[in-house]
Design an enzyme around this catalytic site. Structure first.
Site, PDB file in Angstrom:
ATOM      1  N   ARG A   8      -1.431  11.447   0.168  1.00 44.97           N
ATOM      2  CA  ARG A   8      -1.097  12.163   1.386  1.00 44.97           C
ATOM      3  C   ARG A   8      -0.634  11.150   2.422  1.00 44.97           C
ATOM      4  NH1 ARG A   8      -5.171  11.868   5.269  1.00 44.97           N
ATOM      5  NH2 ARG A   8      -7.161  11.026   4.526  1.00 44.97           N
ATOM      6  N   ASP A 187       3.629   6.035   5.375  1.00 42.27           N
ATOM      7  CA  ASP A 187       4.349   5.141   4.461  1.00 42.27           C
ATOM      8  C   ASP A 187       3.530   3.920   4.058  1.00 42.27           C
ATOM      9  OD1 ASP A 187       6.641   6.823   4.599  1.00 42.27           O
ATOM     10  OD2 ASP A 187       7.240   5.847   6.471  1.00 42.27           O
ATOM     11  N   ARG A 188       2.215   4.047   4.146  1.00 44.60           N
ATOM     12  CA  ARG A 188       1.287   2.979   3.755  1.00 44.60           C
ATOM     13  C   ARG A 188       1.420   1.726   4.621  1.00 44.60           C
ATOM     14  NH1 ARG A 188      -0.017   7.096   1.774  1.00 44.60           N
ATOM     15  NH2 ARG A 188      -0.880   7.437  -0.308  1.00 44.60           N
ATOM     16  N   LEU A 189       2.030   1.839   5.780  1.00 45.44           N
ATOM     17  CA  LEU A 189       2.114   0.713   6.722  1.00 45.44           C
ATOM     18  C   LEU A 189       0.928   0.792   7.678  1.00 45.44           C
ATOM     19  CD1 LEU A 189       5.965   0.679   7.436  1.00 45.44           C
ATOM     20  CD2 LEU A 189       4.641  -0.765   5.862  1.00 45.44           C
TER      21      LEU A 189
END
Length: 209
Positions: A8, A187-189
């Site tokens: 997610r 975005d996993r940042l």
């Protein structure tokens, strides 16, 4: 079940340098309060990791019961596995995970016993059932069945005596040396801010996700 596609987007918040305090406690206190207010279940739950004399790690979930200027306090049986490992190696790690807020706090530090007076005060504040349970349970020891515990509790109830703290039960204070605040981002940042002691003062730095 295929869990490889479970994912997610984390969009609950952000962690900006401009908002960071000079020391980690105000930020930790804020995040804990927000977790409690958000109805996060067991917001004071944390994973406690210890290491035994052979270097083998073990982890379990315990409840933080006090947050002081010196650190975080939890309570346990001093004959438990975690206590035995802390005696051998007092360096421990904690991990708070507040899933509804997409947040984690990782803590590294040293654990030390608090005073008997402090442990007595907390033990006496517990519900009577919890106090009897602490007396009845030989924590981390092998027992024949659950009935062994129930029989011991029943025996304590029949005695009519007020349950007082046993000598093998009490609190530990974890004095933090490193704290990392993790805020999930799209975005996993993710935002990762690590506080650590440098020249006897707290300093922070951003880590790549």
């Amino acid at each position: 079940m295929d869990i490889s596609d479970m994912r997610r987007s984390y969009e609950s918040g952000e962690l900006n340098e401009a908002d960071l305090p000079s020391s980690p406690k105000p930020l930790f206190d804020q995040w804990l309060a927000e977790a409690v207010e958000s109805d996060e279940r067991d917001a004071n739950a944390m994973v406690l990791s210890t290491v035994d004399q052979h270097g083998s790690p073990s982890s379990r979930v315990v409840l933080a019961k006090q947050v002081t200027p010196e650190g975080i306090i939890f309570f346990t049986n001093y004959d438990s596995r975690k206590a035995a490992e802390i005696k051998v190696n007092p360096r421990v790690a904690l991990n708070f995970h507040w899933a509804s807020l997409d947040r984690m706090v990782r803590i590294e530090g040293r654990a030390e016993r608090i005073t008997d007076v402090e442990s007595d005060k907390y033990f006496d504040s517990r519900p009577i059932g919890s106090r009897r349970g602490a007396l009845a349970s030989p924590q981390s020891q092998v027992i024949e069945s659950r009935q062994v515990l129930l029989d011991e509790v029943e025996k304590l109830e029949r005695s009519g005596e007020e349950p007082h703290r046993p000598n093998n039960w009490g609190g530990y204070l974890v004095r933090p040396k490193v704290l990392e605040f993790w805020q999930g981002r799209p975005d996993r940042l993710h935002d990762r801010i690590r506080y650590r002691v440098v020249d006897r003062a707290w300093a922070w730095e951003r880590l790549a996700p």
